[in-house]
Design a protein around this motif. Structure first.
Motif, mmCIF file in Angstrom:
data_model
loop_
_atom_site.group_PDB
_atom_site.id
_atom_site.type_symbol
_atom_site.label_atom_id
_atom_site.label_comp_id
_atom_site.label_asym_id
_atom_site.label_seq_id
_atom_site.Cartn_x
_atom_site.Cartn_y
_atom_site.Cartn_z
ATOM 1 N N GLY A 258 0.804 -1.221 0.000
ATOM 2 C CA GLY A 258 0.000 0.000 0.000
ATOM 3 C C GLY A 258 0.835 1.269 0.000
ATOM 4 O O GLY A 258 1.999 1.280 -0.389
ATOM 5 N N ASP A 259 0.232 2.332 0.465
ATOM 6 C CA ASP A 259 0.869 3.646 0.527
ATOM 7 C C ASP A 259 2.106 3.587 1.427
ATOM 8 O O ASP A 259 1.997 3.245 2.603
ATOM 9 C CB ASP A 259 -0.130 4.660 1.075
ATOM 10 C CG ASP A 259 0.372 6.089 1.068
ATOM 11 O OD1 ASP A 259 1.602 6.299 1.084
ATOM 12 O OD2 ASP A 259 -0.463 7.001 1.043
ATOM 13 N N PRO A 260 3.306 3.919 0.928
ATOM 14 C CA PRO A 260 4.519 3.831 1.743
ATOM 15 C C PRO A 260 4.558 4.836 2.890
ATOM 16 O O PRO A 260 5.361 4.709 3.799
ATOM 17 C CB PRO A 260 5.649 4.094 0.739
ATOM 18 C CG PRO A 260 5.013 4.826 -0.368
ATOM 19 C CD PRO A 260 3.579 4.363 -0.427
ATOM 20 N N GLY A 261 3.668 5.816 2.880
ATOM 21 C CA GLY A 261 3.616 6.797 3.951
ATOM 22 C C GLY A 261 2.740 6.366 5.115
ATOM 23 O O GLY A 261 2.627 7.091 6.103
ATOM 24 N N LEU A 262 2.125 5.200 5.021
ATOM 25 C CA LEU A 262 1.217 4.728 6.062
ATOM 26 C C LEU A 262 1.750 3.464 6.724
ATOM 27 O O LEU A 262 2.326 2.602 6.071
ATOM 28 C CB LEU A 262 -0.161 4.418 5.460
ATOM 29 C CG LEU A 262 -0.881 5.579 4.775
ATOM 30 C CD1 LEU A 262 -2.172 5.084 4.138
ATOM 31 C CD2 LEU A 262 -1.156 6.699 5.748
#
Length: 56
Positions: A16-20
């Motif tokens: 998924g989103d690498p920032g999460l």
């Protein structure tokens, strides 16, 4: 001999989103005294080294 053992938790990155990250992962990271993570060497395709970070 009384040896105090710690606990090693593995936290991985998903697709998924690498920032999460998950809430559980954040709880573990927030409470950890030390972090160890792979470090890619310059001009290398592999992660041969690692870094040990101490929270201050």
């Amino acid at each position: 001999m009384n040896t105090k053992l710690g606990t090693l938790y593995g936290i991985s990155l998903g697709p998924g989103d690498p920032g999460l990250i998950t809430r559980r992962a954040w709880e573990l990271l927030s409470g950890a005294g030390h972090w160890t993570y792979p470090v890619r060497k310059k001009n290398s395709d592999s992660c041969l080294g690692h870094c040990l970070a101490r929270r201050s």
